[in-house]
Design a protein around this motif. Structure first.
Motif, short mmCIF file in Angstrom:
data_model
loop_
_atom_site.label_atom_id
_atom_site.label_comp_id
_atom_site.label_asym_id
_atom_site.label_seq_id
_atom_site.Cartn_x
_atom_site.Cartn_y
_atom_site.Cartn_z
N ILE A 164 -64.44 20.69 25.91
CA ILE A 164 -64.30 19.64 24.91
C ILE A 164 -65.57 19.46 24.08
O ILE A 164 -65.60 18.64 23.18
CB ILE A 164 -63.86 18.29 25.53
CG1 ILE A 164 -64.83 17.83 26.61
CG2 ILE A 164 -62.45 18.40 26.10
CD1 ILE A 164 -64.52 16.47 27.20
N ARG A 165 -66.60 20.23 24.39
CA ARG A 165 -67.84 20.21 23.62
C ARG A 165 -68.15 21.61 23.14
O ARG A 165 -68.03 22.58 23.89
CB ARG A 165 -69.00 19.70 24.47
CG ARG A 165 -70.31 19.61 23.68
CD ARG A 165 -71.47 19.27 24.63
NE ARG A 165 -72.74 19.21 23.97
CZ ARG A 165 -73.51 20.27 23.70
NH1 ARG A 165 -73.11 21.49 24.01
NH2 ARG A 165 -74.68 20.12 23.13
N ARG A 166 -68.56 21.70 21.90
CA ARG A 166 -68.96 23.00 21.35
C ARG A 166 -70.25 23.47 21.99
O ARG A 166 -71.05 22.66 22.46
CB ARG A 166 -69.17 22.89 19.84
CG ARG A 166 -67.89 22.63 19.09
CD ARG A 166 -68.14 22.73 17.59
NE ARG A 166 -66.97 22.35 16.86
CZ ARG A 166 -65.99 23.18 16.51
NH1 ARG A 166 -66.06 24.45 16.86
NH2 ARG A 166 -64.95 22.76 15.83
N VAL A 167 -70.47 24.78 21.98
CA VAL A 167 -71.69 25.38 22.52
C VAL A 167 -72.30 26.21 21.40
O VAL A 167 -71.64 27.11 20.86
CB VAL A 167 -71.39 26.28 23.74
CG1 VAL A 167 -72.65 26.95 24.25
CG2 VAL A 167 -70.72 25.47 24.84
N THR A 168 -73.55 25.91 21.05
CA THR A 168 -74.22 26.69 20.00
C THR A 168 -74.65 28.05 20.54
O THR A 168 -74.70 28.26 21.76
CB THR A 168 -75.46 25.96 19.45
OG1 THR A 168 -76.45 25.91 20.49
CG2 THR A 168 -75.13 24.55 18.97
#
Length: 88
Positions: free
Chosen positions: A52-56
């Motif tokens: 649910i969270r983007r990863v750079t």
């Protein structure tokens, strides 16, 4: 019928598997990440693993480093062979 939300990342489940293999809790993993210069909390690790969270790109590099794996091992098998799943 409600639509399932699109995942924010495709590496979360593999990160979770690798973390389990190392016998690390989310808290311990977050602490190791912090020692490598990635300022994340246990809650952030949870969000990444739940997709649910983007990863750079930079975060992915450090996460792989902390886990002791190559970046490509964090992608699902379909991505490794160039078979990207496209949503319509």
């Amino acid at each position: 019928m409600a639509r399932k939300p699109k995942p924010a990342n495709v590496v979360g489940k593999e990160i979770q598997k690798k973390r389990y293999q190392l016998g690390l809790t989310q808290e311990q993993f977050a602490s190791k990440c912090q020692l490598h210069g990635l300022d994340i909390s246990r809650g952030t690790v949870s969000q990444i693993e739940a997709e649910i969270r983007r990863v750079t790109d930079a975060e992915l590099f450090l996460l792989a480093s902390v886990l002791g794996v190559m970046i490509d091992s964090l992608y699902p098998s379909g991505f490794k062979k160039g078979k990207r799943h496209r949503s319509k």
